[in-house]
Design an enzyme around this catalytic site. Structure first.
Site, PDB file in Angstrom:
ATOM      1  N   ASP B 826       0.853  -1.188   0.000  1.00  0.00           N
ATOM      2  CA  ASP B 826       0.000   0.000   0.000  1.00  0.00           C
ATOM      3  C   ASP B 826       0.888   1.236   0.000  1.00  0.00           C
ATOM      4  OD1 ASP B 826      -2.194   1.587  -0.065  1.00  0.00           O
ATOM      5  OD2 ASP B 826      -2.849   1.198   1.979  1.00  0.00           O
ATOM      6  N   GLU B 864       9.789   5.957  -9.786  1.00  0.00           N
ATOM      7  CA  GLU B 864       8.716   4.987  -9.914  1.00  0.00           C
ATOM      8  C   GLU B 864       8.688   4.117  -8.668  1.00  0.00           C
ATOM      9  OE1 GLU B 864       6.553   4.553 -12.239  1.00  0.00           O
ATOM     10  OE2 GLU B 864       7.275   5.792 -13.881  1.00  0.00           O
ATOM     11  N   ASP B 896      -2.481  -2.488  -3.240  1.00  0.00           N
ATOM     12  CA  ASP B 896      -3.479  -1.436  -2.997  1.00  0.00           C
ATOM     13  C   ASP B 896      -2.982  -0.138  -3.623  1.00  0.00           C
ATOM     14  OD1 ASP B 896      -5.612  -0.035  -2.050  1.00  0.00           O
ATOM     15  OD2 ASP B 896      -5.470  -0.814  -0.022  1.00  0.00           O
ATOM     16  N   HIS B1029      -0.660  -0.917   4.885  1.00  0.00           N
ATOM     17  CA  HIS B1029      -1.232   0.414   5.068  1.00  0.00           C
ATOM     18  C   HIS B1029      -0.784   1.007   6.396  1.00  0.00           C
ATOM     19  CE1 HIS B1029      -4.226   3.592   5.253  1.00  0.00           C
ATOM     20  NE2 HIS B1029      -4.462   3.184   6.489  1.00  0.00           N
TER      21      HIS B1029
END
Lengths: 404, 1054
Positions: B826, B864, B896, B1029
């Site tokens: 994430d 990137e 994600d 996350h």
């Protein structure tokens, strides 16, 4: 077309009207031949205007552009006492419609040259004889200027039925004045090069007509030839519901603020479960607010007190906020309500606020900051307090975020 | 071609330089038999051509070669310059010269994809070493291969355009006079391109200036006809001969074709009896066909009837017709093009969608329509040619953008106000007086083309707006903190979205210009200078009251206007007094009571949700104007909310150390997990608890409760080192913790009790314990342990959390895949953009998926994500090997933070890079499954029982009808809904070499949603995503640096 004007010719014409409006502050304005509603869109920002009407023979065109005139989102956020109503009609300027009478200003920008002469006669009688607005602005091409367009033969637009030179326009205008009791001034926009200005005049010539006398109301049958295409009301404080809503929102918010700063001052703010830094900050702000609040400052804190009332078996504590203190704390409330007694009258019937018996004070409930009753079983991460602030959140994902 | 691609093409700067090809007489070109050339009679800029040219769209590709001169021909595509390194070319030797027409059935995007891949597999012998003028250089294939070749070719054409490579080709004017001076820039670029190519073909020198120039132009025509000749060298086939296009002997020296490698050059003469396009067999235009969907439906579970916030859109029209419009001589100005097209409404009808060169109409015109207009600036007569290029089915993807435009208008007609992209009803606003907020109910609508056809998706949303202007807020902030007002203000405002008083636009505040004021002036479009004060007064009748206010600065994203023309740049300054903040204020997010009030308004139940949708449908259908607006394109919105068949996946079994139990319908196991022993607990021998003196009692209470509840969980725990702090200053905490860490090197855990929500203290502790002196740490707010009643359950939860942080293992589910590694990724973005984005990476390193390895990388804006991704994956694989002594055979990545628009990028760039990473290990080729996880989607699911909408049960999956055409995807609502309505998570399997069936993908995902140890229940996303996350959030929000590597094998971030 050459020469190209800066700003463009049509925006100069519109600006001319806008400037006229800013100077003369008409309340009711109609634009005949409103077309793409560009002029109306500019005019709607002029605060003096309360009724703005557009008429065009092309209903489809109006429909296509009418949504430009809808209120903006922010118009709903802080409504003012300014009022604005916009109506758009599909109809011909050669026909009468009673809804177009009684205006302060009627504009007809680059319209008359599209009318054949018999229609122009009708137009004069409808606008000057029937509508009889206080002011009329009429613009039309000045054919003398055409020679400055290289390669232009004939009229500037294929639909033009005529293009007048300055004296033709003037003689038509003066005849209208004579017939219907107006006086006219002549000007224009779109200047020719300096040395030619005298000889050719403006690119668009404009006549500004002023009504000389108000004729007594003729009892004519009310006629409605126009079709209403679009009609919109702008949010305004003159609307009672909006007004009450705005006033209440102000009153509740300010009273709550006053209550909080007073409570903090008296109780020291320790048992609120608030973090220290925040409490200190609020205390500081309470001080500054007092200093910044002329007049009402010092007695503000003294004039608040608590009261207890028995209500359906439970004892409620209230902080009493006198309306006078509220008004001096927040000038906007004073401004909105006008007077204290008026404010009292306005708040009297509102269920959202509770007034004291005499009606001159607001009772703001002290909600005890008892810790929320949370079933800890449904919590996630509650131990790691700073990381998760919304401990009432039952579902791990912050669902509501995705919905905003 | 996918319309979304178009901006890509037009964004490239390079091509505009190439753009001014002029003076070529295409009709008379040597090989000028292509109709495409006709279109370009006069120098259509190449740049412009690219802006609108959808090369992939040309149904029949045709290439013709004159019999006498071109015994060999090639279909050539020059190599990409971008470095993806796919040089390709296709060589079609043909024995018999003839005029050929190849016609390809047009395949939609899917076809292209396939073709591109196909190209990649071409052996280098025949591909890669050749260059072609441009993608559309098609020589007629001799036999029935036609369609594949052409479409294959088209696919490539698309790619090469997208990359912005200079086109190279050759052509000749009939008089041999090519105006080199007309292409000063284009020449240079083309030369470069040629040089580049030269390397690979060994033949760069043979390209003369003229040739290159000509090449630059090759891009024009809508119909991709072969033009110029293939320029070949070192090709294996002896049959292939480069053909010099030169007709004029004079020019031959200028473009000397060098016979190399036995290739023969045949100069071509101009007077070949080449038939013009009219002589070609006329193709019949046929409707684009739609390919059949991918199989993505699973079968496991119980079928249930569910509803979704979608409404069927039916198209009454038979087709939508796509036309290409050319202006001759060329008209640069888009406005002028629009204007001219507007003048011809009598021909086109009132209903048009026109982007400057591509025109869509609901009606069929003649194949080719010629119109005339005169340019108003110079009275030049302009010929407008409208040529039909395609007949599209009315539900074609290309139509979706303008259908959406139509629908946005419908929303306005029914009186809704647009804020940002959605529409709201301010008249039904809810006012939250205490918070000075207004909540506007509204809708986010979009017309979508999914597997089931065309749908209108209606999301019920709310807009939160602040009652006060930004200036009011600034005044308030000033009262609160005079000293560091500017800092506070910046913190509060930067990143916020404002809406202005005078238009309906929204702007993001990027910074505050403290030195500016409304008295400052700026330059208008027409060059005149005016002050903000004057500007608003003149244009909007607004009087700015406060002169002493700074201005807000918004930097628009660089984007180009339709047609790829002007790039909007520069900065926008806004006046605080005229701006209103939107969204929930940061301060309020911390106020539980206020949030509760707010969420009660915006977290609507399924029933309210569906009622709102029904109301919208009613408003639309009862407004004749709206219905008419939609019918202009033949659209009709259904009257019912979509009801489909979904499934509820089987319930899972949770395994603790010794006990196993099936989850109930509430999918929560908070009781079981504290009753029985966790799989593995780390004995807590040495740990310390820090607390301020006034919390001494609570701390004591907590420690004794720990002792009581630790046993059942299976955790052994010694008495802690108790450290009472003399005050609550951050410094005191940090110093004390630090000194204990040094004096007790075997310390396992730091527990801190703190008073209030103190971010500064929390950050300091976490920075110390996660970065400087790595050790698991647990912060506890005094409030959570102040209630006797709840202390026991709180202590239990803390212990579970602590055990996870120490590397313990709580519970698992059975996953019938061996040697599996599951990865979660994430990305955390800082809202104020003042910090870097952070990627959190978590990978399982054992078979029961109970041990996790985690890493974090910080991304610079230009970098990137994939670079960090690779580093993390390599480290995780090494860790896996260290523990298991082998490498995983299957790797499932849950990624994600990927939007729809980025899917292609991830598929084509990120995944190949990941696969490359496996090469680090000798002969290691694991199976990879790459699943994109999308949480913020517009799809809602409802249960539908006895004619009532409710919330669906956990484990509800939908894998058809609303799924996307191009991917294997599904919607899974794993979690139970307690408030609001069912928002599933969307999973897209971009890559699946493990060949997991749809059932397996769905069930694996559902299982993974059971494994988040901070929550004894099912969560919305797979646990590794949630871990990633949390990790990214902690690192990005609090640590601002990478956590210490020593912690990487523990879930220290929970």
């Amino acid at each position: 077309m050459n020469p190209i004007f800066t700003p463009s010719l049509h925006s100069q014409r519109h600006q001319f009207v806008v400037d006229f409006v800013r100077k003369n502050k008409p309340r009711k304005v109609a634009d005949l031949g409103c077309g793409e509603c560009r002029l109306l869109k500019q005019l709607k920002f002029q605060r003096s205007i309360e009724l703005l009407v557009g008429v065009d023979i092309n209903g489809a065109k109006i429909k296509k552009n009418m949504l430009r005139l809808a209120p903006l989102s922010t118009d709903y956020l802080q409504p003012t006492f300014d009022q604005l109503h916009i109506d758009l009609y599909q109809g011909s300027v050669t026909q009468r419609d009673a809804r177009l009478t009684g205006f302060d200003l009627v504009t007809s920008i680059e319209l008359i040259e599209h009318l054949i002469l018999p229609d122009l006669e009708l137009f004069s009688s409808v606008v000057f004889g029937y509508m009889r607005p206080a002011n009329v602005i009429i613009s039309t091409p000045n054919s003398e200027f055409n020679k400055l367009f290289p390669g232009l033969t004939g009229f500037r637009h294929s639909d033009h039925k005529f293009e007048w030179n300055r004296s033709e326009f003037r003689s038509w205008a003066l005849k209208v004045c004579l017939d219907y009791g107006y006086e006219a001034e002549f000007t224009g926009v779109g200047e020719a090069p300096q040395e030619l200005q005298e000889s050719v005049g403006f690119c668009s010539q404009i006549g500004v007509f002023r009504r000389m006398n108000v004729l007594p109301n003729r009892f004519e049958e009310e006629v409605f030839f126009y079709t209403l295409v679009y009609s919109v009301n702008y949010p305004t404080l003159c609307d009672n519901n909006t007004f009450i809503e705005v006033l209440l929102s102000e009153v509740v918010y300010r009273a709550e603020q006053m209550k909080n700063s007073w409570m903090e001052k008296t109780t020291g703010g320790t048992n609120w479960g608030l973090p220290h830094s925040q409490t200190e900050q609020q205390k500081r702000s309470a001080c500054t607010e007092r200093l910044d609040c002329p007049g009402g400052g010092e007695e503000l804190t003294e004039s608040l007190w608590t009261t207890k009332q028995e209500e359906s078996g439970t004892l409620n504590r209230f902080v009493v906020v006198p309306l006078a203190a509220l008004c001096s704390f927040c000038p906007k409330i004073a401004e909105l309500s006008g007077s204290l007694s008026n404010l009292r009258r306005l708040l009297m019937d509102q269920p959202q606020v509770k007034l004291s018996q005499d009606g001159f004070s607001l009772l703001v409930k002290c909600e005890e900051q008892e810790p929320e009753q949370i079933d800890s079983d449904e919590e996630e991460d509650e131990e790691d307090a700073p990381a998760v602030q919304c401990s009432h959140q039952t579902e791990p994902e912050e669902d509501w975020e995705a919905n905003i | 071609m996918d319309p979304r691609k178009r901006p890509d093409l037009s964004d490239k700067a390079g091509f505009q330089m190439l753009g001014r090809g002029r003076g070529l007489q295409p009709v008379e070109m040597t090989v000028g038999r292509s109709r495409g050339l006709l279109l370009s009679t006069e120098g259509l800029g190449l740049g412009r051509a690219r802006g609108f040219l959808p090369p992939g769209d040309i149904p029949p590709g045709r290439g013709v070669l004159p019999p006498s001169t071109a015994p060999g021909r090639g279909l050539l595509v020059h190599p990409d310059e971008v470095g993806v390194g796919r040089a390709r070319g296709l060589l079609l030797p043909s024995a018999e010269p003839k005029v050929g027409v190849s016609r390809g059935a047009v395949l939609p995007r899917l076809g292209q994809q396939y073709e591109q891949k196909h190209m990649l597999e071409m052996p280098p012998g025949s591909a890669g070493d050749t260059a072609a003028p441009r993608g559309e250089e098609v020589s007629a294939p001799p036999c029935g291969q036609g369609s594949t070749l052409v479409s294959m070719f088209r696919g490539m054409g698309v790619t090469s355009w997208g990359r912005g490579t200079p086109a190279v080709g050759r052509e000749s004017g009939h008089d041999g006079e090519v105006k080199v001076q007309d292409f000063p820039v284009g020449l240079a670029t083309a030369m470069q391109g040629a040089g580049h190519r030269g390397d690979s073909m060994g033949r760069g020198s043979s390209l003369s200036a003229q040739m290159i120039v000509g090449l630059g132009r090759a891009a024009l025509p809508q119909l991709g006809m072969g033009r110029g000749q293939a320029l070949l060298s070192s090709l294996p086939s002896g049959q292939i001969k480069p053909v010099c296009p030169t007709s004029d002997p004079q020019r031959t020296p200028l473009s000397p074709p060098h016979p190399e490698g036995g290739l023969k050059v045949v100069p071509m003469t101009q007077d070949l009896p080449v038939p013009l396009s009219s002589a070609l067999p006329k193709k019949e235009m046929t409707m684009e066909s739609v390919c059949s969907p991918i199989n993505k439906a699973g079968t496991k579970g119980t079928p249930i009837t569910i509803g979704s916030n979608h409404i069927v859109v039916s198209c009454k029209n038979e087709a939508v017709y796509q036309y290409h419009v050319t202006f001759t001589p060329n008209v640069e100005s888009m406005t002028m093009r629009f204007g001219m097209m507007k003048d011809h409404r009598s021909t086109t009808g009132e209903v048009v969608a026109f982007d400057g060169s591509i025109l869509y109409l609901p009606v069929k015109l003649k194949d080719e329509v010629l119109l005339k207009s005169s340019r108003r600036t110079d009275n030049q007569e302009i010929e407008i040619k409208i040529k039909m290029t395609k007949i599209l089915p009315p539900n074609c993807d290309l139509c979706i953008p303008f259908y959406n435009v139509v629908f946005r208008r419908v929303m306005k007609i029914i009186g809704l106000k647009q804020v940002a992209r959605n529409h709201y009803d301010p008249e039904s606003a809810v006012v939250l007086e205490k918070q000075r907020l207004q909540v506007w109910p509204g809708y986010a609508t979009a017309i979508k083309h999914t597997d089931g056809g065309l749908y209108l998706s209606v999301e019920v949303t709310h807009k939160v707006l602040q009652n006060d202007s930004v200036l009011d807020l600034m005044n308030m902030l000033y009262k609160q903190s005079k000293e560091n007002f500017q800092d506070v203000c910046t913190k509060e405002l930067v990143g916020a979205i404002v809406i202005t008083r005078y238009n309906n636009r929204t702007y993001r505040i990027d910074s505050i210009e403290w030195n500016k004021s409304p008295n400052d002036s700026f330059t208008l479009m027409n060059g005149t200078k005016t002050t903000f004060l004057e500007y608003y007064s003149k244009n909007y009748g607004i009087t700015i009251k406060e002169m002493n206010q700074p201005l807000l600065l918004h930097r628009p994203k660089e984007r180009s206007k339709p047609g790829g023309k002007q790039i909007i740049t520069g900065e926008i300054l806004l006046v605080p007094e005229l701006s209103f903040l939107t969204g929930i204020p940061e301060k309020m997010r911390k106020d539980m009571r206020a949030m509760k009030e707010l969420t009660s308004h915006i977290n609507v139940s399924s029933e309210q949700h569906t009622n709102s949708i029904k109301q919208l449908l009613k408003n639309i259908s009862s407004s004749p104007e709206s219905v008419k607006e939609l019918s202009r394109w033949g659209l009709e919105i259904g009257s019912e909310i979509l009801i489909v068949q979904g499934r509820t996946l089987p319930l899972e079994t949770i395994c603790l150390q010794t006990s196993c139990f099936a989850t109930g319908t509430d999918v929560s196991w908070s009781r079981e997990v504290v009753r029985d022993a966790s799989i593995n607990s780390v004995p807590l021998n040495i740990w310390a608890i820090f607390y301020p003196s006034r919390c001494a009692d609570q701390a004591e209470e907590l420690v004794s409760t720990f002792k009581k509840v630790a046993g059942p969980i299976g955790l052994r725990m010694a008495r802690p080192i108790r450290v009472e702090l003399r005050d609550e200053r951050t410094e005191t905490y940090v110093k004390s913790i630090h000194s204990h860490l040094t004096s007790e090197p075997n310390l396992q855990l730091v527990v801190c009790i703190m008073v209030g929500n103190r971010d500064d203290l929390y950050i300091a502790i976490k920075k110390l314990c996660c970065v400087k002196s790595p050790i698991p740490s647990q912060a506890i707010n005094i409030r959570t342990i102040s209630q006797q009643m709840k202390l026991k359950s709180v202590a239990q939860k803390i212990l579970l959390q602590v055990n996870s942080k120490l590397g313990g293992e709580l519970w698992t589910v059975n996953i019938p895949l061996k040697n599996l590694m599951v990865v979660g990724v994430d990305v955390h973005h800082d809202t104020s953009k003042s910090h870097q984005s952070v990627m959190g990476f978590v990978a399982s390193v054992n078979s029961s998926l109970t041990r996790w390895y985690s890493r974090v990388t910080f991304q610079t804006p230009t970098e990137e994500l994939i670079h960090g991704f690779r580093v993390c994956l390599l480290a995780a694989l090494q860790k896996y090997h260290e523990i298991n002594h082998n490498l995983p055979e299957k790797i499932v990545v849950y990624r994600d933070g990927v939007s729809d628009g980025q899917l292609k990028m991830v598929e084509q760039y990120e995944i190949p890079q990941l696969i490359k990473c496996f090469e680090t290990f000798p002969s290691y080729e694991p199976k990879l499954v790459f699943i994109v996880v999308q949480k913020r989607i517009s799809t809602n699911l409802y249960s539908w029982t006895s004619n009532n909408f409710g919330t669906p049960s956990p484990g509800t999956v939908l894998d058809h009808t609303l799924t996307q055409k191009d991917w294997v995807d599904f919607y899974l609502m794993a979690h139970p809904i307690r408030q609001g309505c069912g928002l599933p998570t969307h999973y897209i399997a971009l890559y699946n070499t493990a060949n997991l069936s749809p059932d397996h993908l769905q069930r694996l995902t559902f299982k993974m949603c059971h494994l988040y140890w901070n929550w004894p229940g099912v969560i919305r996303v797979p646990a590794p995503c949630k871990y990633a996350h949390k990790l990214a959030f902690l690192s990005g929000q609090y640590l601002h640096s990478e956590p210490a590597i020593q912690l990487s094998d523990k879930l220290f971030f929970l």
